[in-house]
Design a protein around this motif. Structure first.
Motif, short mmCIF file in Angstrom:
data_model
loop_
_atom_site.label_atom_id
_atom_site.label_comp_id
_atom_site.label_asym_id
_atom_site.label_seq_id
_atom_site.Cartn_x
_atom_site.Cartn_y
_atom_site.Cartn_z
N GLY A 150 -34.72 -7.89 41.69
CA GLY A 150 -34.85 -8.80 40.54
C GLY A 150 -33.60 -9.65 40.44
O GLY A 150 -33.22 -10.31 41.41
N ASP A 151 -32.93 -9.62 39.29
CA ASP A 151 -31.71 -10.44 39.20
C ASP A 151 -30.45 -9.61 39.42
O ASP A 151 -29.34 -10.05 39.14
CB ASP A 151 -31.65 -11.22 37.87
CG ASP A 151 -31.76 -10.30 36.68
OD1 ASP A 151 -31.70 -9.07 36.89
OD2 ASP A 151 -31.89 -10.81 35.55
N HIS A 195 -35.90 -2.87 53.10
CA HIS A 195 -35.60 -4.14 53.79
C HIS A 195 -34.38 -4.78 53.18
O HIS A 195 -34.27 -4.83 51.95
CB HIS A 195 -36.76 -5.14 53.59
CG HIS A 195 -38.00 -4.77 54.32
ND1 HIS A 195 -38.28 -5.22 55.58
CD2 HIS A 195 -39.04 -3.99 53.96
CE1 HIS A 195 -39.44 -4.72 55.96
NE2 HIS A 195 -39.92 -3.97 55.01
N ALA A 196 -33.51 -5.31 54.01
CA ALA A 196 -32.41 -6.13 53.49
C ALA A 196 -32.94 -7.54 53.26
O ALA A 196 -33.92 -7.95 53.89
CB ALA A 196 -31.27 -6.16 54.50
N ASP A 197 -32.30 -8.28 52.36
CA ASP A 197 -32.69 -9.69 52.17
C ASP A 197 -32.10 -10.55 53.28
O ASP A 197 -32.73 -11.48 53.76
CB ASP A 197 -32.18 -10.21 50.81
CG ASP A 197 -32.84 -9.49 49.66
OD1 ASP A 197 -33.94 -8.95 49.86
OD2 ASP A 197 -32.25 -9.45 48.56
N SER A 198 -30.85 -10.23 53.65
CA SER A 198 -30.22 -10.98 54.74
C SER A 198 -29.13 -10.12 55.37
O SER A 198 -28.78 -9.06 54.83
CB SER A 198 -29.63 -12.30 54.23
OG SER A 198 -28.56 -12.03 53.35
N GLY A 199 -28.60 -10.58 56.48
CA GLY A 199 -27.58 -9.81 57.19
C GLY A 199 -28.19 -9.08 58.37
O GLY A 199 -29.41 -9.18 58.60
N GLU A 200 -27.33 -8.35 59.06
CA GLU A 200 -27.78 -7.67 60.28
C GLU A 200 -27.45 -6.20 60.22
O GLU A 200 -26.34 -5.83 59.82
CB GLU A 200 -27.02 -8.28 61.46
CG GLU A 200 -27.94 -8.81 62.52
CD GLU A 200 -27.18 -9.26 63.74
OE1 GLU A 200 -26.38 -8.47 64.27
OE2 GLU A 200 -27.41 -10.41 64.15
N ALA A 201 -28.39 -5.36 60.60
CA ALA A 201 -28.12 -3.92 60.69
C ALA A 201 -28.59 -3.42 62.05
O ALA A 201 -29.66 -3.81 62.52
CB ALA A 201 -28.87 -3.19 59.58
#
Ligand code: ATP
Length: 288
Positions: free
Chosen positions: A14-15, A54-60
């Motif tokens: 959410g926020d 899930h990540a929103d962005s970035g690398e794992a």
């Protein structure tokens, strides 16, 4: 190659920005502890690495694989002790451990694993009849039954009595000696200090410090606290040169310096100071 590699990971609910750009490398065979207050983002980060969120962005990457694309062979190389226990129906301890052993290509011996977590006496007890700490030990047994290359431990010793915690540390020491990479989340700073080669402090979804337990936050070069008692009562002084102060005190007292102690900041002192500093920075940032 790092066993675990995280670059600029973000996650928003959410926020609420739960992860705000986390980067971390965990070397093959290394144990890293994630420390941080409730809600800091530790479980979110860990569960992204386990492939559960899930990540929103970035690398794992875990063992070179993006957790979102991990197949069964990849998953079999992971051991996971979640923060909450799995539902095991009415299985006994031995049935549960044997059942989970079947999921892995090269599991450890179930009875040996049960012994290593101190549950031999409860082998035939139903899991729902175990005490909280015993149930947690069973969770740990299920996490290590598959001889994992990478082990995720999310607050593994919550509810353990002090003796059980020491026994658990011995088990983890043995896994470390065998080369297992471990990402540990814990609120017990003594546990982090004992088990981890490095600790990462997370606050507000960011890593605010990451170093060895003895060096983090400038702990090794921090002031020592010298305490003693004189006619005025208890005294204590912070100093960068404790030897000089102790020499001075020695010349003031005819014999022993009463109740003398010299203490370096503990990991807990340093951790709390890092969080205070972070809170001050956030406040100042919000004001400007
Ligand atoms: P703790 O030490 O209490 O286990 P933590 O550091 O593991 O805390 P997370 O569980 O990662 O923290 O939660 C980070 C933040 O994200 C918290 O503010 C939490 O309320 C929020 N959060 C976690 N999971 C969800 C979700 N599924 N939906 C919405 N908000 C969530």
């Amino acid at each position: 190659m790092s066993a675990i590699s995280v670059v600029n990971l973000t996650k928003r609910y959410g926020d609420h920005q739960a992860l705000d750009g986390i980067s971390l490398e965990v070397a093959d065979g290394e144990c890293v502890a994630l420390l941080g207050p409730n809600g800091a983002g530790k479980t979110t980060a860990t569960e992204i690495l386990e492939g559960y969120r899930h990540a929103d962005s970035g690398e794992a990457r875990v063992l070179g694989v993006d957790p979102q694309n991990g197949d069964l062979a990849w998953r079999a190389r992971l051991g996971i002790v979640l923060q909450t226990s799995r539902d095991l129906g009415d299985l006994t301890v031995r049935e549960a451990v044997r059942h989970f052993a079947r999921y892995y290509p090269s599991p450890r011996d179930p009875d040996e694993v049960i012994a290593s977590v101190g549950l031999t006496e409860k082998t035939n007890a139903r899991n729902d009849k175990l005490s909280g700490g015993q149930r947690r030990r069973l969770d740990v047994a299920l996490g290590v039954i598959g001889s994992p290359d990478v082990l995720f431990l999310d607050e593994p010793t919550t509810g353990f009595d002090p003796e059980a915690r020491r026994e658990f540390w011995e088990l983890i020491d043995a896994l470390k000696a065998a080369g297992t990479t471990i990402l540990l989340t814990t609120h017990y700073l003594e546990e982090a200090e004992h088990l981890a080669e490095r600790v990462a402090v997370i606050a507000s979804g960011r890593i605010i410090a990451c170093d060895t337990p003895s060096k983090i936050g400038g702990r090794n070069s921090g002031e020592a606290i010298v305490s003693w008692v004189d006619e005025g009562g208890e005294r204590s002084e912070r100093t960068h040169s404790p030897t000089r102060l102790v020499n001075e005190l020695a010349s003031r007292f005819p014999g022993e310096i009463p109740d003398l102690t010299v203490r370096r900041p503990t990991l807990e002192d340093t951790y709390l100071a890092l969080l205070d500093e972070h809170a001050d920075n956030e406040r100042n940032g919000a004001q400007s």
